[in-house]
Design a protein around this motif. Sequence first.
Motif, short mmCIF file in Angstrom:
data_model
loop_
_atom_site.label_atom_id
_atom_site.label_comp_id
_atom_site.label_asym_id
_atom_site.label_seq_id
_atom_site.Cartn_x
_atom_site.Cartn_y
_atom_site.Cartn_z
N ARG A 149 -26.39 -35.24 4.56
CA ARG A 149 -26.69 -34.92 5.95
C ARG A 149 -27.81 -33.88 6.04
NH1 ARG A 149 -24.81 -35.76 11.25
NH2 ARG A 149 -26.73 -35.29 12.37
N ASP A 169 -31.30 -34.36 8.09
CA ASP A 169 -31.74 -33.40 9.11
C ASP A 169 -33.14 -32.87 8.80
OD1 ASP A 169 -29.38 -33.74 10.47
OD2 ASP A 169 -28.43 -31.94 9.66
N TRP A 182 -30.76 -45.26 10.02
CA TRP A 182 -30.24 -44.00 10.57
C TRP A 182 -30.40 -43.97 12.08
CZ3 TRP A 182 -26.87 -40.53 10.14
CH2 TRP A 182 -26.92 -39.36 10.90
N GLN A 189 -27.13 -42.97 13.91
CA GLN A 189 -27.10 -41.60 14.42
C GLN A 189 -26.24 -41.38 15.65
OE1 GLN A 189 -30.96 -40.07 15.49
NE2 GLN A 189 -30.23 -37.95 15.54
N PRO A 190 -26.37 -42.17 16.74
CA PRO A 190 -25.54 -41.87 17.91
C PRO A 190 -24.05 -41.99 17.63
CG PRO A 190 -26.71 -43.95 18.18
CD PRO A 190 -27.30 -43.28 16.99
N GLN A 238 -22.62 -41.60 14.58
CA GLN A 238 -22.28 -40.49 13.69
C GLN A 238 -22.11 -39.20 14.47
OE1 GLN A 238 -21.58 -40.47 10.48
NE2 GLN A 238 -21.46 -38.24 10.22
N GLU A 239 -22.99 -38.97 15.44
CA GLU A 239 -22.92 -37.74 16.23
C GLU A 239 -21.66 -37.72 17.10
OE1 GLU A 239 -26.66 -37.60 18.24
OE2 GLU A 239 -27.70 -36.68 16.52
N GLU A 284 -18.89 -36.60 14.78
CA GLU A 284 -18.94 -35.17 14.51
C GLU A 284 -18.49 -34.36 15.74
OE1 GLU A 284 -22.95 -34.74 13.28
OE2 GLU A 284 -22.61 -35.60 11.28
N GLU A 285 -18.87 -34.83 16.92
CA GLU A 285 -18.42 -34.16 18.15
C GLU A 285 -16.90 -34.24 18.29
OE1 GLU A 285 -18.81 -34.67 23.01
OE2 GLU A 285 -20.12 -35.83 21.68
#
Length: 324
Positions: free
Chosen positions: A220, A224, A285, A289-290, A292-293, A296-297
């Motif tokens: 990660r 980033d 990615w 990404q959306p 995965q985010e 994490e949220e």
Amino acid sequence: MGVYHLMGLGRSPGAITGPISYLASRYQRWNEEDRAFFARSGEVRQREAGEKVGDIQAVVLFTTREILSGTVPAFDYVDNPLGRIAKDPRVSGGPMKEVLRRLLRREWPAISGGRPEGTVFWCEVDRRDIRTTYERVIWVVAALAGVGGQGKEMWVNLTGGNNVINFALELAATLSGAVARLYYVQAENPDAEKCVRFTAEDGYWVELPVMPLALSPLTRAIIDLLAQKGPISLGDLYSILRNKYWNLSYGLTSEEVLREAYLAPMWKQGLIVETLEGYKIGPQWELVQPYQELWEEALRCNETIEQLAQTELWLEREIITWER
């Protein structure tokens, strides 16, 4: 600690009760093959003590508002004997909650681990909206994954519901790395599809591989960095990781280790691409990404599923006690 089964629910009650009846039958029989089937479940101390593992503690059902309200009724079903296809007795459907309460009270006690009751979580989703459906699935997975440090054991059933629900369930299993088992049960013909108990042991249970895409902290960090500053050459990326991310990169002993152990697998997955100027974010990615985010949220929320049911209108908790 019992298993939490996450399932999509359409109009066929047998998509829920069929696999439960199958698991209950094997749980009660408990021969050598059955013990091997459940061997990855439960806690180490339970297995070492020779206790039965794999009992069902809760079921989480993802379905639509119309199914939950009873506006769209359950299909008529056949109350078949265990392990056999039958055409009768045919039972009228009706409101799905009522139908499932009645059937679960009959099938669940045999695999309840001695509990006098079971918990059903009714989760409302939009069968046409993958993002909101996934978001609700992943909040449930995160709530279960974070319980007590070790988390709850989750099995995901991809039989009932529609493609949106089942894709969201599978994607949640892939991105979270928190799901122990993916499975599907298949009916051999239209008569078997109407049955509410499993119709044959051979070929009924289909185990599916869980292919986790859970990202390590170092992976990660690389993503980033490339998202912020890419493209970055191999040498520069190695230098940044060793100097600024030393707590994550203690295993990186050379640029070649970074390339072979981390960058090459990420390139194969499409998470990054290599250009003449260096490495940069890849097209995969941008797709991941959306989702995965959102995962994490959800993890940052740090709520149990019971707490989630108290605060979110789309999740309802119900205790079903067994009939005596």
